[in-house]
Design a protein around this motif. Structure first.
Motif, PDB file in Angstrom:
ATOM      1  N   ALA A 216       4.204  11.138  67.359  1.00  0.00           N
ATOM      2  CA  ALA A 216       2.998  11.903  67.034  1.00  0.00           C
ATOM      3  C   ALA A 216       1.771  11.109  67.451  1.00  0.00           C
ATOM      4  O   ALA A 216       1.826   9.879  67.570  1.00  0.00           O
ATOM      5  N   LEU A 217       0.655  11.813  67.655  1.00  0.00           N
ATOM      6  CA  LEU A 217      -0.581  11.155  68.100  1.00  0.00           C
ATOM      7  C   LEU A 217      -0.965   9.994  67.179  1.00  0.00           C
ATOM      8  O   LEU A 217      -1.283   8.896  67.646  1.00  0.00           O
ATOM      9  N   GLY A 218      -0.949  10.243  65.860  1.00  0.00           N
ATOM     10  CA  GLY A 218      -1.328   9.183  64.922  1.00  0.00           C
ATOM     11  C   GLY A 218      -0.432   7.957  65.060  1.00  0.00           C
ATOM     12  O   GLY A 218      -0.913   6.816  65.058  1.00  0.00           O
ATOM     13  N   LYS A 219       0.848   8.187  65.219  1.00  0.00           N
ATOM     14  CA  LYS A 219       1.796   7.082  65.388  1.00  0.00           C
ATOM     15  C   LYS A 219       1.565   6.362  66.720  1.00  0.00           C
ATOM     16  O   LYS A 219       1.732   5.148  66.833  1.00  0.00           O
ATOM     17  N   ALA A 220       1.188   7.151  67.726  1.00  0.00           N
ATOM     18  CA  ALA A 220       0.953   6.566  69.052  1.00  0.00           C
ATOM     19  C   ALA A 220      -0.254   5.632  69.015  1.00  0.00           C
ATOM     20  O   ALA A 220      -0.225   4.547  69.608  1.00  0.00           O
ATOM     21  N   ILE A 221      -1.295   6.048  68.298  1.00  0.00           N
ATOM     22  CA  ILE A 221      -2.468   5.172  68.180  1.00  0.00           C
ATOM     23  C   ILE A 221      -2.074   3.917  67.403  1.00  0.00           C
ATOM     24  O   ILE A 221      -2.471   2.798  67.754  1.00  0.00           O
ATOM     25  N   ASN A 222      -1.284   4.106  66.356  1.00  0.00           N
ATOM     26  CA  ASN A 222      -0.793   2.975  65.576  1.00  0.00           C
ATOM     27  C   ASN A 222      -0.041   1.988  66.472  1.00  0.00           C
ATOM     28  O   ASN A 222      -0.268   0.767  66.437  1.00  0.00           O
ATOM     29  N   ALA A 223       0.829   2.532  67.319  1.00  0.00           N
ATOM     30  CA  ALA A 223       1.603   1.665  68.214  1.00  0.00           C
ATOM     31  C   ALA A 223       0.683   0.989  69.233  1.00  0.00           C
ATOM     32  O   ALA A 223       0.878  -0.179  69.590  1.00  0.00           O
ATOM     33  N   GLY A 224      -0.332   1.705  69.692  1.00  0.00           N
ATOM     34  CA  GLY A 224      -1.300   1.129  70.635  1.00  0.00           C
ATOM     35  C   GLY A 224      -2.076  -0.016  69.991  1.00  0.00           C
ATOM     36  O   GLY A 224      -2.313  -1.059  70.613  1.00  0.00           O
ATOM     37  N   LEU A 225      -2.465   0.183  68.735  1.00  0.00           N
ATOM     38  CA  LEU A 225      -3.173  -0.877  68.009  1.00  0.00           C
ATOM     39  C   LEU A 225      -2.279  -2.114  67.881  1.00  0.00           C
ATOM     40  O   LEU A 225      -2.734  -3.246  68.075  1.00  0.00           O
ATOM     41  N   ARG A 226      -1.019  -1.876  67.565  1.00  0.00           N
ATOM     42  CA  ARG A 226      -0.082  -3.000  67.415  1.00  0.00           C
ATOM     43  C   ARG A 226       0.035  -3.784  68.722  1.00  0.00           C
ATOM     44  O   ARG A 226      -0.044  -5.015  68.727  1.00  0.00           O
TER      45      ARG A 226
END
Lengths: 326, 386
Positions: free
Chosen positions: A5-15
């Motif tokens: 999901a988009l929110g998870k993708a941003i989370n992964a990008g931040l990581r």
């Protein structure tokens, strides 16, 4: 490729960004233990510690103002403003300091700061939780303004924003946080430029230029139009400062017609700038005036009225009809 | 939950006795740290005296020279504004001790986040006065590289820099370094929300920051009691920030309390608020006219507390100066003034095309488009006029 999901993708990008650069620190309200009210920073404090994922006092000017000092010390702060309507207490620090410091100091001081703002409506929220303030920031010299519409861009663009030497206002379409897409977590920062629009669906009759939450809406409109034999080209702008006018010009050169759609009020919105520039660049190639649809010039309404306020596929199709009728 | 500790040997926040307080909740004489009285005599009994015991005759003489030079810079700049060489100037007249005293306490690794009247601080940080002039002349937004001197260039939105100092201090803390950020601001700025937010962040994170307020009694035409019902130093208490009220016209006392605050910062004890009680003897800026809002009697009262006169009286009383020294001081001030005057007048003004420089750190198509379009326009103009 991973589906997320988009929110998870941003989370992964931040990581990813935090793993590759120890100077990246996250700051914001409820971003640590809670993982953010939308869980976009979920798990990051456990992983990187309280020094790098900082739960701040509830003071938006304070978050951005202290991030300025952190950036001056060599850090790369990523600030979360919890909701669009809470960006205004930080407006002075963003406009008067973040945007100007590099220019003021002739480049001596750099401001590699990312300010994440979940924005837009459609989630049935109370007042101040559904706004689209992007034009205020795009109007300000010294800031870069981008917005993602899908998971792949969420992952890539947040990393690019953090890597930028300039301050980037990163708008996240909150009602699309749960929409899933394919993400290439190994995609390099150079795989697609941050400041380039993308043709999501190619078409021949009318160009629909939009961004963030309305890209999905425009795609739905394009499917309906296709059934009626009308071919829409949907462009995801992705970047609002700078705006990729070259891609727009190329598309309008093919279709001769342009409809710009955004949730923000039409009056003096991003669409106004696009209409003016495309009219200048494509004057003799346009078959119809550039049309704009978006929010009305009224405050964002209570939840029960937001469907009337927000542009939907029908309003986009109505504008398409009006464009084709000329 | 963090505990803010005060150094046991120094009373960080004396509490006034009830019944002896004035409108601002203060006993002005009791809780004001002072080491040199207005008459130039050393006052006794202050525990802060130990913190400047190392300042001997030679350093005292050099402090006095700095005070005189800084006042001369200020006078020369005011003259340059009157002569049309500067667009504006914000005089520091009367605040020399607050600035020189605090700046001399700073270490090379400390970082100053200034407001716009800190010419004396800038001088002590090694900034060439000509660099200061260029901002007020309208030739640049920033007269020097902040990293070169450990000091920012003027912050015009009052109070904004207190947050920057706090964030920088949080960065120092993350780096595990033992230096401090110092935010200079005025009494007017304490009404800004950014100051309260800075106090809050600094206290919460125990950031190594010194909040140095020059309470010069006036924010343009607004007296300090319009900003605060209580003494500014008292505001720190509510945030859990130890606070000190010091005679801002006493260069040694200011130096002592700043050293105290820095020692706290260096040793991980967090922020300190210093209220240096001083007086803006001149106008807010060269565009201001204080006669419209304040009484001459107040100005006369503060003239008697002049920060330079008391150091000179001290030096005289202790037999530390003679005619040759005073001559040196005057020469030094005159040379500085001459140099900044010629530097200011000789400023190489920026070219129109520099408008587009450094707006962004990385290329930006809109800027490049406008740069090219404006260059073409200038070329057309030139073609038409030739």
């Amino acid at each position: 490729m991973t589906t997320m999901a988009l929110g998870k993708a941003i989370n992964a990008g931040l990581r990813c960004a935090m793993e590759s650069d120890p100077k990246v620190v996250l700051m914001g309200e409820d971003i640590g233990k809670l993982g953010g009210v939308f869980r976009v920073t979920e798990g990051l404090q456990q992983e990187f510690g309280e020094q790098r994922v900082i739960d701040t006092p509830l003071a938006e000017s304070g978050i951005i103002g202290t991030a300025v000092g952190m950036a001056m010390r060599g850090y790369r702060p990523v600030c979360e403003i919890q909701f669009d309507g809470f960006a205004y207490p930080a407006f002075d620090q963003i406009v008067s300091q973040v945007a100007k410091l590099h220019n003021r100091t002739k480049g001596d001081v750099k401001m590699p700061m990312t300010i994440r703002i979940p924005y837009g409506g459609g989630i049935g929220a109370v007042e101040h939780h559904s706004e689209s303030p992007e034009a205020y920031f795009a109007h300000t010299a010294g800031l870069r303004v981008v917005t993602c519409s899908n998971a792949a861009d969420g992952h890539l663009m947040i990393r690019q924003a953090i890597a930028s030497e300039d301050p980037v206002i990163f708008f996240e379409p909150k009602r699309r946080y749960w929409e899933k897409g394919e993400v290439d977590e190994q995609a390099s920062l150079e795989s697609a430029p941050l400041h380039r629009a993308r043709v999501v669906v190619a078409g021949t009759d009318v160009t629909i230029a939009t961004y963030g939450p309305l890209v999905s809406t425009a795609l739905a409109a394009a499917s309906v139009a296709a059934e009626e034999g009308i071919s829409l080209e949907v462009i995801d702008l992705r970047t609002l400062s700078p705006i990729d006018f070259d891609s727009l010009e190329a598309s309008v050169g093919r279709t001769g017609r342009l409809v710009v759609a955004h949730e923000a009020s039409v009056f003096l919105g991003v669409g106004a700038e696009i209409a003016a520039r495309i009219s200048e660049r494509c004057f003799f190639r346009l078959e119809a005036p550039v049309l704009r649809i978006g929010g009305f010039s009224v405050p964002y309404p209570p939840a029960k009225l937001e469907d009337a306020f927000l542009p939907d596929a029908d309003r986009i199709l109505d504008a398409v009809d009006r464009s084709l009728a000329i | 939950m963090t505990t803010v500790m005060a150094r046991p040997d120094v009373p960080a926040n004396p509490v006034p006795t009830p019944g002896q307080v004035d409108a601002q909740g203060l006993t002005p004489d009791q809780d004001l740290v002072q080491l040199i009285g207005p008459d130039g005599r050393r006052t006794s009994g202050s525990p802060f005296a130990a913190l400047v015991a190392d300042i001997g005759p030679e350093e005292l003489r050099s402090i006095y020279r700095d005070l005189v030079v800084v006042r001369r810079i200020d006078a020369e700049a005011t003259a340059l504004q009157r002569q049309g060489q500067l667009g504006l100037w914000a005089p520091l007249l009367g605040q020399e001790a607050a600035q020189v005293g605090s700046a001399r306490a700073l270490g090379a690794d400390d970082f100053v986040f200034a407001s716009y009247r800190e010419h004396g601080v800038a001088y002590c940080r090694g900034v060439d006065p000509t660099m200061m002039m260029r901002f007020w002349r309208g030739s640049t937004q920033s007269g020097w590289n902040p990293y070169e001197f450990g000091m920012t260039t003027p912050a015009i939105v009052v109070g904004s820099q207190a947050l920057h100092a706090t964030g920088y201090a949080m960065g120092i803390q993350h780096d595990g370094a033992s230096s401090a950020a110092v935010a200079y601001f005025g009494d007017g700025a304490t009404s800004q929300g950014d100051l309260s937010e800075a106090f809050g962040f600094a206290a919460t994170f125990l950031a190594p920051v010194v909040f140095f307020c020059q309470n010069n009694q006036w924010a343009i035409s607004e007296p300090v009691h319009l900003q605060s019902h209580l003494a500014i130093a008292k505001r720190g208490e509510g945030f859990g920030i130890p606070s000190i009220r010091v005679d801002g016209n006493d260069v040694l006392a200011v130096c002592a309390v700043t050293r105290h605050a820095l020692a706290r910062a260096y040793s991980g004890q967090g922020p300190t608020l210093i209220e240096a009680v001083t007086f803006r003897m001149g106008p807010h800026t060269t565009s201001d006219d204080p006669s419209r809002y304040r009484a001459p009697a107040e100005e006369e009262e503060w003239k008697a507390k002049d920060p330079l006169a008391r150091v000179r009286a001290l030096l005289e009383a202790e037999g530390l100066i003679d005619a040759a020294y005073l001559e040196q001081v005057t020469t030094s001030a005159d040379e500085t003034a001459r140099s900044l005057r010629s530097g200011c007048i000789g400023t190489v003004e920026p070219l129109p095309m520099s408008l587009f420089d450094q707006v962004y750190a990385e290329p930006h198509p809109l800027i490049e488009e406008e740069r090219a379009s404006y260059a073409a326009y200038l070329e057309r103009l030139e073609d038409q006029s030739s």
